[in-house]
Scaffold this motif. Structure first.
Motif, PDB file in Angstrom:
ATOM      1  N   HIS A 185     -10.931  -9.457   0.399  1.00  0.00           N
ATOM      2  CA  HIS A 185     -11.484 -10.479   1.093  1.00  0.00           C
ATOM      3  C   HIS A 185     -13.604  -9.661   0.376  1.00  0.00           C
ATOM      4  CE1 HIS A 185      -8.325 -11.796   3.821  1.00  0.00           C
ATOM      5  NE2 HIS A 185      -8.153 -10.231   3.437  1.00  0.00           N
ATOM      6  N   MET A 202     -10.833 -22.064  -6.815  1.00  0.00           N
ATOM      7  CA  MET A 202      -9.997 -20.770  -6.420  1.00  0.00           C
ATOM      8  C   MET A 202      -9.396 -20.955  -5.325  1.00  0.00           C
ATOM      9  SD  MET A 202      -9.795 -19.733  -9.481  1.00  0.00           S
ATOM     10  CE  MET A 202     -10.029 -21.169 -10.027  1.00  0.00           C
ATOM     11  N   ILE A 204     -10.476 -19.962  -2.187  1.00  0.00           N
ATOM     12  CA  ILE A 204     -11.291 -19.992  -1.111  1.00  0.00           C
ATOM     13  C   ILE A 204     -11.997 -21.148  -0.528  1.00  0.00           C
ATOM     14  CG2 ILE A 204     -13.316 -18.827  -0.816  1.00  0.00           C
ATOM     15  CD1 ILE A 204     -12.462 -16.869  -3.340  1.00  0.00           C
TER      16      ILE A 204
ATOM     17  N   HIS B 109      -6.036 -15.374  -4.351  1.00  0.00           N
ATOM     18  CA  HIS B 109      -7.165 -15.338  -3.513  1.00  0.00           C
ATOM     19  C   HIS B 109      -5.849 -15.206  -1.728  1.00  0.00           C
ATOM     20  CE1 HIS B 109      -9.443 -15.859   0.090  1.00  0.00           C
ATOM     21  NE2 HIS B 109      -9.531 -16.568   0.279  1.00  0.00           N
ATOM     22  N   LEU B 110      -5.290 -16.599  -2.548  1.00  0.00           N
ATOM     23  CA  LEU B 110      -4.437 -17.886  -0.825  1.00  0.00           C
ATOM     24  C   LEU B 110      -2.709 -16.980  -1.166  1.00  0.00           C
ATOM     25  CD1 LEU B 110      -4.757 -21.136  -3.269  1.00  0.00           C
ATOM     26  CD2 LEU B 110      -5.252 -20.657  -0.731  1.00  0.00           C
ATOM     27  N   VAL B 112      -2.920 -13.941  -0.536  1.00  0.00           N
ATOM     28  CA  VAL B 112      -3.418 -12.602   0.617  1.00  0.00           C
ATOM     29  C   VAL B 112      -2.945 -12.519   1.390  1.00  0.00           C
ATOM     30  CG1 VAL B 112      -5.557 -10.888   0.667  1.00  0.00           C
ATOM     31  CG2 VAL B 112      -6.082 -12.105  -1.669  1.00  0.00           C
ATOM     32  N   TYR B 114      -3.174  -9.993   3.729  1.00  0.00           N
ATOM     33  CA  TYR B 114      -3.649  -8.694   4.948  1.00  0.00           C
ATOM     34  C   TYR B 114      -5.229  -9.235   5.184  1.00  0.00           C
ATOM     35  CZ  TYR B 114      -6.622  -7.041   1.435  1.00  0.00           C
ATOM     36  OH  TYR B 114      -8.178  -6.814   0.424  1.00  0.00           O
ATOM     37  N   LYS B 115      -5.270  -9.113   6.181  1.00  0.00           N
ATOM     38  CA  LYS B 115      -6.443 -10.122   7.321  1.00  0.00           C
ATOM     39  C   LYS B 115      -7.823  -8.739   6.638  1.00  0.00           C
ATOM     40  CE  LYS B 115      -4.536 -12.922  10.418  1.00  0.00           C
ATOM     41  NZ  LYS B 115      -3.733 -12.932   9.824  1.00  0.00           N
ATOM     42  N   GLU B 130      -3.381  -4.530  -2.240  1.00  0.00           N
ATOM     43  CA  GLU B 130      -4.107  -4.248  -3.219  1.00  0.00           C
ATOM     44  C   GLU B 130      -2.955  -4.349  -4.582  1.00  0.00           C
ATOM     45  OE1 GLU B 130      -6.879  -5.771  -4.110  1.00  0.00           O
ATOM     46  OE2 GLU B 130      -7.499  -5.827  -1.888  1.00  0.00           O
ATOM     47  N   ILE B 133      -1.206  -6.612  -6.101  1.00  0.00           N
ATOM     48  CA  ILE B 133      -1.735  -8.015  -6.416  1.00  0.00           C
ATOM     49  C   ILE B 133      -2.584  -7.520  -7.768  1.00  0.00           C
ATOM     50  CG2 ILE B 133      -4.524  -9.497  -5.990  1.00  0.00           C
ATOM     51  CD1 ILE B 133      -3.938  -9.043  -3.300  1.00  0.00           C
TER      52      ILE B 133
END
Ligand SMILES: Nc1ncnc2c1ncn2[C@@H]1O[C@H](COP(=O)(O)OP(=O)(O)O)[C@@H](O)[C@H]1O
Ligand SMILES: [Mg+2]
Lengths: 339, 263
Positions: A185, A202, A204, B109-110, B112, B114-115, B130, B133
């Motif tokens: 994040h 990407m 985002i 990113h899309l 991921v 977890y918050k 992670e 990823i």
């Protein structure tokens, strides 16, 4: 030594340093004046860390963090004086109120491209100050707000407790921000600074992450202000003028945009410098702008730019001291490596 | 099965009709070349497909991950990427000051799961995700043989590898449609040949539909099944490489300019 061990040792080292400093304050080896300057420095660092999140890491210039500081400070004072809430609850409430303001400002502004945020936050800082002057029931008006309950009334413990709470908060802010920025994040946030169009491509949600970063930035700014109220016991609208917002920006720029270590170093250094130069009276006000100009010309990436913009990582440092850290392990140890 | 369709797609910049009445229909799994001289409007087509520019007229329909057709006219770029269409940029737009690995991580990113709170407090979800990823990102880098450069800053890569990283980053979004804007620009002939092989390989491996912009015609002829030719914003031809090579309009519009340029 394993990575986990490094982390444990690092936590122990940080805890020991905090405890030792506190003992020094308690024994008055660090005298009351010095501990007061250090505490103010700690508060300045906290607010500058918040500013760095939005301006240094997200790439959106903000010029009104004294406004968030004011919202945090006056809210905390009101919660303590009118509602008689416990200090720490009131401090948290002050930070939350500031975050709420940040959210409200960000919502219409961050949709727009360019430097709208800078202009709007600049206006916000001034509006807050004028509001504070004109709401005497809550703020004491231009004369200021006196009689805010302090962390403790005990003469001996007051500097110790102020120092401890501020530096504990600062440590938490550094650690948690660093965690965020090293997560996926956080990478999304940084990618907005690097190239907004590419970040969008990407997948985002650029607007969402800008709002997120700005609200969190306002929360941290408010948190610094919230600590200020029970530390000082007195608030006046003039403490939160535009000059103050610029001071935070100079701390961020001097330390290095997008570098947490630099903000801590520059925040403490500049606060101290300002105290040392007190004999210059009003001329001291030109010192900050001069520093800003010099930095922008000769070292635009700030102090930490001299060190390759790397964050100082205690775990890495401990690992090196232990001398057993494999280079492979080091490269996967992302703690503190934001750039 | 059609995965991408444009109807009368047009865009105007001031008085300039950069793309006019473009009707495209791309089938699942196709590798389509989009060619035309400089300034023909190729990049502009990509910018409209990915939501960077809003078309002045016309519609764009894209099949999402659930094989539903979506009109993407009002969507933001990130939403279009989420549907499963990713792109690279002609003027490389890497995150220059970040590491190679971070560039790919941002592309991921899309996915991921977890918050941000879990990241801030380093909860178990953060470590689990992670790790996954990073493994996935390194795996993608390996395909393009830049895995060993994961910790270098993107700006320090040689030009050819920067172009490859752009593709890897786009792949990390897990697209089913991939838009490549002059991926071989600036590469030498040897690198270009390798890249074309890689493009064929990822198409198979990830079941991709690819549109490839390239202004070197010989190059596209070799790997594309179908070629669309643009000139002054209009489609002047569409067909197999053999058909295109002998189309007099193309030879006139396109090769004529090449000769002009070479002269
Ligand atoms: N944002 C813009 N504003 C004005 N004109 C543009 C813009 N983007 C592209 N154009 C114009 O549209 C035409 C097509 O450009 P482009 O799509 O980049 O061509 P190609 O990729 O085929 O070389 C050019 O004349 C270019 O100058
Ligand atoms: Mg182009």
């Amino acid at each position: 030594m394993s990575k986990k061990m490094n982390t444990v040792v690092s936590v122990l080292i940080v805890a020991s340093i905090l405890i030792i400093l506190n003992v020094l304050v308690m024994l008055r080896v660090i005298d009351e004046y010095a501990s007061q300057v250090l505490t103010i420095a700690g508060i300045n660092v906290i607010i500058a860390l918040g500013l760095n999140l939005i301006s240094g890491f997200t790439g959106q210039l903000a010029l009104g963090h004294a406004g968030f500081m004011a919202v945090g400070a006056y809210t905390t004072a009101a919660l303590m004086m009118k509602l008689h809430l416990p200090t720490l609850v009131a401090v948290f409430g002050g930070a939350l109120m500031s975050a709420f303001f940040g959210f409200l400002i960000g919502l219409p502004t961050l949709r727009l491209r360019g430097d709208y945020l800078a202009i709007v936050t600049l206006g916000f800082g001034e509006i807050i100050r004028v509001l504070m002057i004109n709401l005497p029931e809550l703020t004491g008006g231009p004369a200021g707000l006196k009689g805010i309950p302090t962390f403790t009334t005990n003469f001996f413990w007051r500097p110790v407790l102020s120092f401890a709470l501020v530096y504990l908060t600062m440590t938490l802010v550094v650690v948690l921000l660093n965690n965020l920025l090293n997560s996926s994040h956080g990478a999304a946030i940084i990618s907005i600074r690097e190239d907004e169009i590419a970040a969008n491509a990407m997948g985002i949600n650029v607007f969402y992450y800008k709002i997120f970063a700005f609200t969190l930035s306002a929360f941290i700014g408010g948190l610094g202000g919230a600590l200020y109220a029970p530390f000082f016991g007195y608030l006046s609208p003039n403490m939160f003028n535009f000059q103050k917002s610029v001071e935070f920006l100079i701390i961020v720029v001097l330390g290095g945009m997008g570098n947490l270590t630099g903000t801590v170093v520059a925040g403490i250094g500049l606060t101290y410098l300002q105290e040392i130069l007190r004999f210059l009276k009003d001329y001291r006000l030109v010192i900050y702008p001069i520093i800003l100009i010099i930095v922008m010309i000769f070292q635009p990436s700030g102090i930490m730019g001299l060190f390759g913009n790397k964050e100082f990582s205690l775990t890495r440092f401990v690992g090196k001291l232990a001398g057993k850290q494999l280079s492979g392990e080091q490269s996967s140890d992302k703690a503190g490596e934001v750039q | 099965m059609t995965v991408l369709k444009t109807e009368n797609l047009s865009i105007q910049f001031g008085g300039l009709m950069a793309v006019a009445n473009l009707n495209l229909e791309i089938k699942k799994g196709e590798l389509v070349g989009l060619i035309g001289p400089n300034g023909a409007g190729k990049t502009t087509v990509f910018n409209m497909l990915t939501g960077v520019y809003k078309p002045s007229e016309g519609r764009i329909l894209v099949q999402d991950r659930n094989e539903q057709n979506q009109d993407i006219g009002q969507l933001h770029p990130y939403q279009i990427t989420a549907l499963g269409m990713a792109r690279t940029f002609q003027n490389i737009r890497l995150f220059k000051n970040l590491t190679v690995l971070d560039n790919v991580r941002i592309g991921n990113h899309l996915n991921v799961k977890y918050k941000s709170v879990e990241g801030i407090f380093r909860l178990p979800g953060y470590y689990r995700e992670e790790k996954r990823i990073e493994e996935e990102c390194r795996e993608l880098l390996k395909i393009f043989d830049i895995e060993h450069k994961g910790d270098e800053l993107a700006k320090n890569l040689p030009y050819g590898e920067q172009r490859k990283l752009e593709i890897v980053r786009a792949l990390a979004t897990k697209p089913h449609i991939l838009l490549l804007d002059e991926p071989a620009a600036g590469m030498n002939p040897q690198e270009t040949l390798e890249l074309m092989d890689l493009i064929k390989y990822i198409r198979e491996r990830f079941a991709l539909t690819i549109i490839l912009i390239e202004h070197d015609m010989k190059l596209v002829m070799g790997i594309c099944q179908r070629i669309v030719v643009l000139d002054y914003g209009r489609m002047i031809a569409c067909g197999t490489p053999a058909e295109i090579a002998h189309n007099p309009l193309v030879v006139k519009a396109y090769l004529g300019k090449e000769l002009e340029n070479d002269a």
